[in-house]
Motif scaffolding. Structure first.
Motif, PDB file in Angstrom:
ATOM      1  N   HIS A  59       0.863  -1.111   0.005  1.00  0.00           N
ATOM      2  CA  HIS A  59      -0.084  -0.092  -0.017  1.00  0.00           C
ATOM      3  C   HIS A  59       0.852   1.251   0.012  1.00  0.00           C
ATOM      4  O   HIS A  59       2.149   1.147   0.187  1.00  0.00           O
ATOM      5  CB  HIS A  59      -1.111   0.060   1.174  1.00  0.00           C
ATOM      6  N   VAL A  60       0.241   2.317  -0.135  1.00  0.00           N
ATOM      7  CA  VAL A  60       0.828   3.729  -0.143  1.00  0.00           C
ATOM      8  C   VAL A  60       1.565   3.937   1.042  1.00  0.00           C
ATOM      9  O   VAL A  60       0.890   3.730   2.138  1.00  0.00           O
ATOM     10  CB  VAL A  60       0.087   4.739  -0.918  1.00  0.00           C
ATOM     11  N   TYR A  61       2.794   4.486   1.010  1.00  0.00           N
ATOM     12  CA  TYR A  61       3.409   4.914   2.280  1.00  0.00           C
ATOM     13  C   TYR A  61       2.467   5.597   3.145  1.00  0.00           C
ATOM     14  O   TYR A  61       1.790   6.674   2.889  1.00  0.00           O
ATOM     15  CB  TYR A  61       4.537   5.611   2.095  1.00  0.00           C
ATOM     16  N   ASN A  62       2.212   5.003   4.419  1.00  0.00           N
ATOM     17  CA  ASN A  62       1.584   5.717   5.592  1.00  0.00           C
ATOM     18  C   ASN A  62       0.110   5.948   5.378  1.00  0.00           C
ATOM     19  O   ASN A  62      -0.759   6.634   5.695  1.00  0.00           O
ATOM     20  CB  ASN A  62       2.069   7.325   5.779  1.00  0.00           C
ATOM     21  N   ALA A  63      -0.547   5.217   4.109  1.00  0.00           N
ATOM     22  CA  ALA A  63      -2.045   5.065   3.984  1.00  0.00           C
ATOM     23  C   ALA A  63      -2.524   4.279   4.907  1.00  0.00           C
ATOM     24  O   ALA A  63      -2.109   3.284   5.421  1.00  0.00           O
ATOM     25  CB  ALA A  63      -2.044   4.595   2.534  1.00  0.00           C
ATOM     26  N   VAL A  64      -4.054   4.367   5.306  1.00  0.00           N
ATOM     27  CA  VAL A  64      -4.747   3.585   6.040  1.00  0.00           C
ATOM     28  C   VAL A  64      -5.860   2.942   5.327  1.00  0.00           C
ATOM     29  O   VAL A  64      -6.161   3.521   4.044  1.00  0.00           O
ATOM     30  CB  VAL A  64      -5.579   4.656   7.080  1.00  0.00           C
ATOM     31  N   ASN A  65      -6.314   1.871   5.613  1.00  0.00           N
ATOM     32  CA  ASN A  65      -6.844   1.105   4.937  1.00  0.00           C
ATOM     33  C   ASN A  65      -8.428   1.130   5.567  1.00  0.00           C
ATOM     34  O   ASN A  65      -8.810   0.701   6.618  1.00  0.00           O
ATOM     35  CB  ASN A  65      -6.759  -0.400   4.878  1.00  0.00           C
ATOM     36  N   VAL A  66      -9.576   1.564   4.477  1.00  0.00           N
ATOM     37  CA  VAL A  66     -10.961   1.491   4.847  1.00  0.00           C
ATOM     38  C   VAL A  66     -11.495   0.980   3.660  1.00  0.00           C
ATOM     39  O   VAL A  66     -11.899   1.524   2.668  1.00  0.00           O
ATOM     40  CB  VAL A  66     -11.416   3.088   5.114  1.00  0.00           C
ATOM     41  N   PRO A  67     -11.622  -0.538   3.736  1.00  0.00           N
ATOM     42  CA  PRO A  67     -12.120  -1.059   2.169  1.00  0.00           C
ATOM     43  C   PRO A  67     -13.549  -1.052   2.001  1.00  0.00           C
ATOM     44  O   PRO A  67     -14.222  -1.112   2.934  1.00  0.00           O
ATOM     45  CB  PRO A  67     -11.650  -2.585   2.598  1.00  0.00           C
ATOM     46  N   LEU A  96     -24.692  -5.568  -2.126  1.00  0.00           N
ATOM     47  CA  LEU A  96     -23.965  -6.038  -0.639  1.00  0.00           C
ATOM     48  C   LEU A  96     -23.687  -4.696   0.189  1.00  0.00           C
ATOM     49  O   LEU A  96     -23.535  -4.854   1.425  1.00  0.00           O
ATOM     50  CB  LEU A  96     -22.661  -6.737  -0.933  1.00  0.00           C
ATOM     51  N   PHE A  97     -23.628  -3.663  -0.492  1.00  0.00           N
ATOM     52  CA  PHE A  97     -22.874  -2.522   0.178  1.00  0.00           C
ATOM     53  C   PHE A  97     -23.869  -1.581   0.944  1.00  0.00           C
ATOM     54  O   PHE A  97     -23.896  -1.024   1.833  1.00  0.00           O
ATOM     55  CB  PHE A  97     -22.218  -1.613  -0.551  1.00  0.00           C
ATOM     56  N   SER A  98     -25.062  -1.405   0.188  1.00  0.00           N
ATOM     57  CA  SER A  98     -26.333  -0.673   0.668  1.00  0.00           C
ATOM     58  C   SER A  98     -26.389  -0.860   2.369  1.00  0.00           C
ATOM     59  O   SER A  98     -26.707   0.090   3.113  1.00  0.00           O
ATOM     60  CB  SER A  98     -27.328  -0.695  -0.077  1.00  0.00           C
ATOM     61  N   PRO A  99     -26.450  -2.153   2.636  1.00  0.00           N
ATOM     62  CA  PRO A  99     -27.095  -2.587   4.172  1.00  0.00           C
ATOM     63  C   PRO A  99     -25.972  -1.954   5.254  1.00  0.00           C
ATOM     64  O   PRO A  99     -26.225  -1.870   6.218  1.00  0.00           O
ATOM     65  CB  PRO A  99     -27.204  -4.141   4.435  1.00  0.00           C
ATOM     66  N   ILE A 100     -24.662  -1.769   4.808  1.00  0.00           N
ATOM     67  CA  ILE A 100     -23.589  -1.390   5.763  1.00  0.00           C
ATOM     68  C   ILE A 100     -23.190  -0.246   5.437  1.00  0.00           C
ATOM     69  O   ILE A 100     -22.034   0.356   5.783  1.00  0.00           O
ATOM     70  CB  ILE A 100     -22.374  -2.510   5.474  1.00  0.00           C
ATOM     71  N   ILE A 101     -23.576   0.746   4.747  1.00  0.00           N
ATOM     72  CA  ILE A 101     -23.126   2.094   4.401  1.00  0.00           C
ATOM     73  C   ILE A 101     -22.998   2.901   5.398  1.00  0.00           C
ATOM     74  O   ILE A 101     -21.879   3.678   5.640  1.00  0.00           O
ATOM     75  CB  ILE A 101     -24.129   3.000   3.520  1.00  0.00           C
ATOM     76  N   GLN A 102     -23.943   2.880   6.815  1.00  0.00           N
ATOM     77  CA  GLN A 102     -23.686   3.634   7.835  1.00  0.00           C
ATOM     78  C   GLN A 102     -22.660   3.131   8.691  1.00  0.00           C
ATOM     79  O   GLN A 102     -21.702   3.933   8.968  1.00  0.00           O
ATOM     80  CB  GLN A 102     -24.993   3.526   8.627  1.00  0.00           C
ATOM     81  N   GLN A 103     -22.259   1.786   8.603  1.00  0.00           N
ATOM     82  CA  GLN A 103     -21.369   1.419   9.412  1.00  0.00           C
ATOM     83  C   GLN A 103     -19.873   1.598   8.579  1.00  0.00           C
ATOM     84  O   GLN A 103     -18.833   1.834   9.284  1.00  0.00           O
ATOM     85  CB  GLN A 103     -21.286  -0.330   9.304  1.00  0.00           C
ATOM     86  N   PHE A 104     -19.945   1.697   7.454  1.00  0.00           N
ATOM     87  CA  PHE A 104     -18.922   2.127   6.486  1.00  0.00           C
ATOM     88  C   PHE A 104     -18.313   3.683   6.794  1.00  0.00           C
ATOM     89  O   PHE A 104     -17.145   3.832   6.888  1.00  0.00           O
ATOM     90  CB  PHE A 104     -19.068   1.853   5.018  1.00  0.00           C
ATOM     91  N   LEU A 105     -19.509   4.344   7.106  1.00  0.00           N
ATOM     92  CA  LEU A 105     -19.089   5.745   7.317  1.00  0.00           C
ATOM     93  C   LEU A 105     -18.737   6.081   8.568  1.00  0.00           C
ATOM     94  O   LEU A 105     -17.759   6.856   8.915  1.00  0.00           O
ATOM     95  CB  LEU A 105     -20.236   6.611   7.079  1.00  0.00           C
ATOM     96  N   GLU A 106     -19.191   5.122   9.387  1.00  0.00           N
ATOM     97  CA  GLU A 106     -18.374   5.027  10.803  1.00  0.00           C
ATOM     98  C   GLU A 106     -17.067   4.903  10.914  1.00  0.00           C
ATOM     99  O   GLU A 106     -16.291   5.394  11.932  1.00  0.00           O
ATOM    100  CB  GLU A 106     -19.331   4.093  11.867  1.00  0.00           C
ATOM    101  N   GLY A 107     -16.551   4.187   9.915  1.00  0.00           N
ATOM    102  CA  GLY A 107     -14.966   4.001  10.045  1.00  0.00           C
ATOM    103  C   GLY A 107     -14.399   5.212   9.507  1.00  0.00           C
ATOM    104  O   GLY A 107     -13.039   5.202   9.745  1.00  0.00           O
ATOM    105  N   PHE A 108     -15.023   6.529   9.144  1.00  0.00           N
ATOM    106  CA  PHE A 108     -14.148   7.477   8.861  1.00  0.00           C
ATOM    107  C   PHE A 108     -14.294   8.614   9.988  1.00  0.00           C
ATOM    108  O   PHE A 108     -13.634   9.673   9.896  1.00  0.00           O
ATOM    109  CB  PHE A 108     -14.628   8.269   7.597  1.00  0.00           C
ATOM    110  N   GLU A 109     -15.167   8.352  10.995  1.00  0.00           N
ATOM    111  CA  GLU A 109     -15.326   9.359  12.007  1.00  0.00           C
ATOM    112  C   GLU A 109     -14.204   9.638  12.562  1.00  0.00           C
ATOM    113  O   GLU A 109     -13.901  10.873  12.805  1.00  0.00           O
ATOM    114  CB  GLU A 109     -16.146   8.574  13.096  1.00  0.00           C
ATOM    115  N   MET A 110     -13.069   8.670  13.022  1.00  0.00           N
ATOM    116  CA  MET A 110     -11.734   9.154  13.498  1.00  0.00           C
ATOM    117  C   MET A 110     -11.157  10.271  12.613  1.00  0.00           C
ATOM    118  O   MET A 110     -10.067  10.683  12.824  1.00  0.00           O
ATOM    119  CB  MET A 110     -10.975   7.972  13.809  1.00  0.00           C
TER     120      MET A 110
END
Length: 345
Positions: A59-67, A96-110
């Motif tokens: 992965h790119v140097y110092n990148a974080v993974n939010v798949p 597959l993605f629609s039911p977990i969009i809110q959970q996915f967005l929560e991964g960006f809160e930090m």
């Protein structure tokens, strides 16, 4: 708490109304990788939207993974693409993605306080575009990085290591040579603590550069080693000199760029020496540490390379030393009768 509930309701309504559908086709603001790399340390963060498997490989140097999707989900979407069509794969992705969009967005809160979120995927295509648009619709300053990881590797990392740096890399290498166990790595770390320009090649490779070099370490892939090496060289390109350890052109399973190996062999050399007592003490502290490390030592000692080089009888002797916990004897024999002979050769 009420605000969080309102946000969840808004997101749920947006999904139900289909507002997010089609954002994979909506153009998003873009920057080149050079701009993202220049801006991310000071005012932003690089986000890798690829699967955990892709990210862990490199992965790119110092990148974080939010798949955007899991390894399994990507496999399912890929099968749909090949067996049916691109449109069918997109529909499967949203299913597959629609039911977990809110959970996915929560991964960006930090990362909410980041001034910019630079988003990339493999080729700067659909995955990073979806995430960029999704984040912008939810109040983030997100920007898609064009070309994706593929362009980063080809046009930045490989091009620099194979073309740009070999053509002009001014810093002289000060290369620490000497027998195994004489503390070269300790010296490098001490120099680094004192603010000296240092590149720890073995540290970047996750390997100590010998038959036993993989004991109690996590070896890096060729891509990840090259990424870290590129960024170290880039950061130190204006230094008058750089301290490194003398290495072969291969450390474990990774290869040095030709120009780095040429500089190691041709620039200033410093020979480091130490008594056998010091070398044994240092080497034992490095290798004979944990139960897992001792298992690794057993495996390395019994491997076909050692059998070929020193014979079954000596291999059995060394393994008995490990079983008897005669670690000093084990280390001393290897240093004097294996490593020193190979170093002189």
């Amino acid at each position: 708490e009420n605000s969080n509930n309102n946000n969840e309701s808004a997101t749920t309504n947006t999904i139900e109304n289909g507002t997010y559908r089609g954002i994979e086709k909506t153009p998003s603001p873009c920057v080149e990788f050079e701009q993202a790399l220049a801006g991310s340390p000071q005012s932003g963060i690089l986000v890798d939207t690829r699967t955990p498997k892709e990210y862990n490989e490199a992965h790119v140097y110092n990148a974080v993974n939010v798949p955007l999707m899991s390894n399994y989900e990507r496999h399912i979407i890929g099968l749909t693409y090949h067996k049916e069509s691109k449109d069918a794969a997109i529909r499967k992705g949203w299913e597959l993605f629609s039911p977990i969009i809110q959970q996915f967005l929560e991964g960006f809160e930090m990362y909410r306080e980041q001034k910019v979120i630079y988003v990339y995927c493999w080729r700067g295509g659909m995955r990073s575009r979806i995430v960029t648009n999704l984040l912008r619709m939810n109040g983030y300053n997100a920007i898609q990085v064009t070309g994706g990881f593929k362009r980063y590797m080809n046009d930045i990392v490989w091009k620099s290591l194979n073309e740009t740096f070999p053509a002009n890399y001014p810093p002289k290498f000060i290369v620490l040579f000497g027998n195994s166990g004489n503390g070269k790595t300790i010296i490098l770390k001490e120099l680094q603590k004192r603010g000296m320009p240092v590149i720890d090649l073995e540290g970047l490779a996750g390997h100590k550069g010998s038959l036993y070099g993989g004991v109690d370490t996590t070896p890096q892939s060729q891509k990840m080693f090259s990424i870290h090496l590129y960024h170290e060289l880039e950061q130190l390109k204006d230094s008058p000199y750089i301290f490194v350890e003398g290495e072969a052109n291969k450390i474990g399973n990774v290869f040095l760029p030709d120009f780095v190996y040429t500089k190691i062999m041709g620039d200033l050399k410093v020979d480091i020496t130490a008594s056998i007592e010091t070398r044994v003490k240092y080497t034992r502290a490095q290798y004979c540490t944990t139960g897992v490390a001792l298992e690794n030592l057993h495996e390395a000692t019994a491997c076909h390379v050692m059998v070929r080089n020193i014979g079954n009888e000596k291999v059995s002797m060394l393994r008995k030393m490990l079983d008897d916990e005669d670690f000093d004897g084990f280390v001393e024999w290897l240093l004097l009768n294996y490593y020193d002979l190979r170093y002189r050769h």
